[in-house]
Design an enzyme around this catalytic site. Sequence first.
Site, PDB file in Angstrom:
ATOM      1  N   ARG A 102       0.835  -1.210   0.000  1.00 21.53           N
ATOM      2  CA  ARG A 102       0.000   0.000   0.000  1.00 21.53           C
ATOM      3  C   ARG A 102       0.868   1.258   0.000  1.00 21.53           C
ATOM      4  NH1 ARG A 102      -0.521   4.735   2.558  1.00 21.53           N
ATOM      5  NH2 ARG A 102      -0.100   3.722   4.557  1.00 21.53           N
ATOM      6  N   ASP A 103       1.504   1.553   1.121  1.00 14.82           N
ATOM      7  CA  ASP A 103       2.299   2.787   1.199  1.00 14.82           C
ATOM      8  C   ASP A 103       3.431   2.729   0.179  1.00 14.82           C
ATOM      9  OD1 ASP A 103       3.263   5.210   2.105  1.00 14.82           O
ATOM     10  OD2 ASP A 103       3.246   4.654   4.225  1.00 14.82           O
TER      11      ASP A 103
ATOM     12  N   HIS B   1       5.286   4.724  12.544  1.00 15.05           N
ATOM     13  CA  HIS B   1       5.219   4.630  11.071  1.00 15.05           C
ATOM     14  C   HIS B   1       6.181   5.692  10.523  1.00 15.05           C
ATOM     15  CE1 HIS B   1       2.766   4.193   7.216  1.00 15.05           C
ATOM     16  NE2 HIS B   1       3.397   5.329   7.004  1.00 15.05           N
TER      17      HIS B   1
ATOM     18  N   HIS C 125       8.915   7.216   7.922  1.00 10.65           N
ATOM     19  CA  HIS C 125       9.555   7.224   6.595  1.00 10.65           C
ATOM     20  C   HIS C 125      11.029   7.578   6.789  1.00 10.65           C
ATOM     21  CE1 HIS C 125       6.021   6.785   3.833  1.00 10.65           C
ATOM     22  NE2 HIS C 125       5.409   6.968   4.986  1.00 10.65           N
TER      23      HIS C 125
ATOM     24  N   CYS D  50       5.017   9.368  -0.282  1.00 14.58           N
ATOM     25  CA  CYS D  50       3.651   9.838  -0.124  1.00 14.58           C
ATOM     26  C   CYS D  50       3.330  10.764  -1.282  1.00 14.58           C
ATOM     27  CB  CYS D  50       3.466  10.566   1.210  1.00 14.58           C
ATOM     28  SG  CYS D  50       1.795  11.226   1.392  1.00 14.58           S
TER      29      CYS D  50
ATOM     30  N   ASN E 124       8.790   4.181   3.478  1.00 14.12           N
ATOM     31  CA  ASN E 124       8.883   3.764   4.877  1.00 14.12           C
ATOM     32  C   ASN E 124      10.255   3.157   5.091  1.00 14.12           C
ATOM     33  OD1 ASN E 124       5.722   2.973   4.299  1.00 14.12           O
ATOM     34  ND2 ASN E 124       6.077   3.724   6.351  1.00 14.12           N
TER      35      ASN E 124
HETATM   36  P1  HMG Z   1     -12.934  14.597  -2.415  1.00 20.55           P
HETATM   37  O1  HMG Z   1     -12.711  15.025  -3.819  1.00 20.55           O
HETATM   38  O2  HMG Z   1     -12.926  15.659  -1.360  1.00 20.55           O
HETATM   39  O3  HMG Z   1     -14.230  13.703  -2.206  1.00 20.55           O
HETATM   40  O4  HMG Z   1     -11.827  13.509  -2.047  1.00 20.55           O
HETATM   41  P2  HMG Z   1     -15.641  13.684  -2.831  1.00 20.55           P
HETATM   42  O5  HMG Z   1     -16.475  12.943  -1.847  1.00 20.55           O
HETATM   43  O6  HMG Z   1     -16.047  15.067  -3.254  1.00 20.55           O
HETATM   44  O7  HMG Z   1     -15.483  12.763  -4.156  1.00 20.55           O
HETATM   45  C1  HMG Z   1     -14.840  13.193  -5.308  1.00 20.55           C
HETATM   46  C2  HMG Z   1     -14.730  12.043  -6.270  1.00 20.55           C
HETATM   47  O8  HMG Z   1     -13.985  10.959  -5.682  1.00 20.55           O
HETATM   48  C3  HMG Z   1     -16.078  11.427  -6.648  1.00 20.55           C
HETATM   49  O9  HMG Z   1     -15.939  10.900  -7.963  1.00 20.55           O
HETATM   50  C4  HMG Z   1     -16.217  10.278  -5.685  1.00 20.55           C
HETATM   51  O10 HMG Z   1     -17.073   9.271  -6.148  1.00 20.55           O
HETATM   52  C5  HMG Z   1     -14.797   9.778  -5.618  1.00 20.55           C
HETATM   53  P3  HMG Z   1     -16.445  11.709  -9.255  1.00 20.55           P
HETATM   54  O11 HMG Z   1     -17.885  11.995  -8.983  1.00 20.55           O
HETATM   55  O12 HMG Z   1     -15.595  12.964  -9.313  1.00 20.55           O
HETATM   56  O13 HMG Z   1     -16.188  10.754 -10.360  1.00 20.55           O
HETATM   57  N1  HMG Z   1     -14.506   9.103  -4.348  1.00 20.55           N
HETATM   58  C6  HMG Z   1     -14.012   7.866  -4.247  1.00 20.55           C
HETATM   59  N2  HMG Z   1     -13.656   6.953  -5.163  1.00 20.55           N
HETATM   60  C7  HMG Z   1     -13.189   5.780  -4.712  1.00 20.55           C
HETATM   61  N3  HMG Z   1     -13.042   5.482  -3.400  1.00 20.55           N
HETATM   62  C8  HMG Z   1     -13.372   6.381  -2.456  1.00 20.55           C
HETATM   63  C9  HMG Z   1     -13.884   7.630  -2.875  1.00 20.55           C
HETATM   64  N4  HMG Z   1     -14.300   8.712  -2.200  1.00 20.55           N
HETATM   65  C10 HMG Z   1     -14.691   9.605  -3.104  1.00 20.55           C
HETATM   66  N5  HMG Z   1     -13.205   6.080  -1.171  1.00 20.55           N
HETATM   67  C11 HMG Z   1     -10.876  11.682  -0.834  1.00 20.55           C
HETATM   68  C12 HMG Z   1     -11.739  12.948  -0.761  1.00 20.55           C
HETATM   69  C13 HMG Z   1     -10.468  11.312   0.566  1.00 20.55           C
HETATM   70  C14 HMG Z   1     -11.687  10.581  -1.453  1.00 20.55           C
HETATM   71  C15 HMG Z   1      -9.648  12.005  -1.700  1.00 20.55           C
HETATM   72  O14 HMG Z   1      -9.031  13.134  -1.179  1.00 20.55           O
HETATM   73  C16 HMG Z   1      -8.669  10.870  -1.773  1.00 20.55           C
HETATM   74  O15 HMG Z   1      -8.956   9.791  -2.268  1.00 20.55           O
HETATM   75  N6  HMG Z   1      -7.429  11.096  -1.282  1.00 20.55           N
HETATM   76  C17 HMG Z   1      -6.409  10.091  -1.338  1.00 20.55           C
HETATM   77  C18 HMG Z   1      -5.499  10.291  -0.212  1.00 20.55           C
HETATM   78  C19 HMG Z   1      -4.473   9.174  -0.164  1.00 20.55           C
HETATM   79  O16 HMG Z   1      -4.738   8.040  -0.525  1.00 20.55           O
HETATM   80  N7  HMG Z   1      -3.269   9.521   0.341  1.00 20.55           N
HETATM   81  C20 HMG Z   1      -2.249   8.565   0.517  1.00 20.55           C
HETATM   82  C21 HMG Z   1      -2.516   7.658   1.679  1.00 20.55           C
HETATM   83  S1  HMG Z   1      -2.225   8.438   3.250  1.00 20.55           S
HETATM   84  C22 HMG Z   1      -0.549   8.151   3.520  1.00 20.55           C
HETATM   85  O17 HMG Z   1       0.138   7.641   2.678  1.00 20.55           O
HETATM   86  C23 HMG Z   1      -0.003   8.512   4.875  1.00 20.55           C
HETATM   87  C24 HMG Z   1       0.214   7.269   5.758  1.00 20.55           C
HETATM   88  O18 HMG Z   1       1.061   6.337   5.124  1.00 20.55           O
HETATM   89  C25 HMG Z   1       0.817   7.701   7.104  1.00 20.55           C
HETATM   90  C26 HMG Z   1       2.072   8.587   6.969  1.00 20.55           C
HETATM   91  O19 HMG Z   1       3.025   8.176   6.284  1.00 20.55           O
HETATM   92  O20 HMG Z   1       2.055   9.660   7.571  1.00 20.55           O
HETATM   93  C27 HMG Z   1      -1.117   6.559   6.064  1.00 20.55           C
HETATM   94 MG    MG Z   2       3.205   6.462   5.138  1.00 20.82          MG
END
Ligand code: HMG
Ligand code: MG
Length: 300
Positions: A15-16, A208, A210, A241, A250
């Site tokens: 995933r990450d 967690h 990086h 990220c 990570n």
């Molecule tokens: P948004 O644009 O604010 O949400 O995104 P929305 O509700 O207005 O939806 C917009 C569009 O996204 C719509 O589609 C929804 O259907 C679709 P459209 O009508 O435009 O075709 N949608 C989805 N599609 C699939 N699955 C869903 C979903 N939700 C809405 N669940 C949202 C808000 C959170 C969805 C968006 O900002 C997003 O997907 N962000 C991704 C963030 C991400 O994955 N970041 C990386 C992971 S976090 C990380 O790596 C950190 C971590 O490792 C810890 C660390 O290292 O610190 C965990």
């Molecule tokens: Mg991370």
Amino acid sequence: MAFPKHVRLFEMGARDGLQNESGPVIDTAIKVELINQLSDTGLTHIEAASFVSPKWVPQMGDASAVMAGITRKQGITYSALTPNVKGLEGAIAAGADEVAVFGAASEAFTQKNINCSIKESLERFAPVIEMAKEHNIRVRGYVSTVMGCPYDGEIDPAQVAAVSRDLLDMGCYEISLGDTIGVGTPLKAKRMLEAVAQQVPVEKLAAHFHDTYGQALSNLYAVVEEGVAVIDASVAGLGGCPYAQGASGNVATEDVLYMLNGLGIETGVDLQKLAQTGHWITAQLGRTSGSKVALALGCN
Ligand code: HMG
Ligand code: MG
């Protein structure tokens, strides 16, 4: 505080690690094979997919197919990221054993990563956690930018503690503290942990980290010494990220495992098998491993 006897490794590579791969979307079959190989190393917790918007993170767009394709091994928890109810519905349909919501200690990062404020993010997570509970699915909570933010800079440990406490109170069983851009140093890690541990018992905390500045192992040593017994890591150090430019992966799981083995801390994970898996996935991606231990062992 003494070192824990056992540390649970939570594998992040699929995933990450893979979420941040630039270039063409990686074949589902490669993701499935990675998770299957990881399942054979003794790991008990594997983050397998992310049910986020494919427009935001194209590499995770095949989350359902990945979950459907893997050969599940008994005793292993296959988890997935779920930022909202839509994501949770996908994860439930795909049979995720556990899900995770992800927030941050910084306003700017929360906005860039999930398009809302910290307050709004917690409001969005509430129905996710409620619905997961109804389905008997445990929810993990991530807090990003715990030692620094690419947009807001320094982060007050009190803010990390406050968001962590909120997620715990909302029903997350564990809080994973993310040094998203790998800027922490050991003393900072300790101070951050001390602040959070005043709000959340250390048994419920995971690290967690990086490895952008090469400090992740030292930072882990610092917090494991304080009793943290869950470590997130990514085979071959894969990843980064998408919303933190320049952030590297990570800390490599192989490197963490080598350190823990040296400390006499049990994990149940086989270093050779893990290094082989790291070798295999980096060969698929056309690069060398980010794990120094894997390189030293002659893998790659
Ligand atoms: P948004 O644009 O604010 O949400 O995104 P929305 O509700 O207005 O939806 C917009 C569009 O996204 C719509 O589609 C929804 O259907 C679709 P459209 O009508 O435009 O075709 N949608 C989805 N599609 C699939 N699955 C869903 C979903 N939700 C809405 N669940 C949202 C808000 C959170 C969805 C968006 O900002 C997003 O997907 N962000 C991704 C963030 C991400 O994955 N970041 C990386 C992971 S976090 C990380 O790596 C950190 C971590 O490792 C810890 C660390 O290292 O610190 C965990
Ligand atoms: Mg991370």
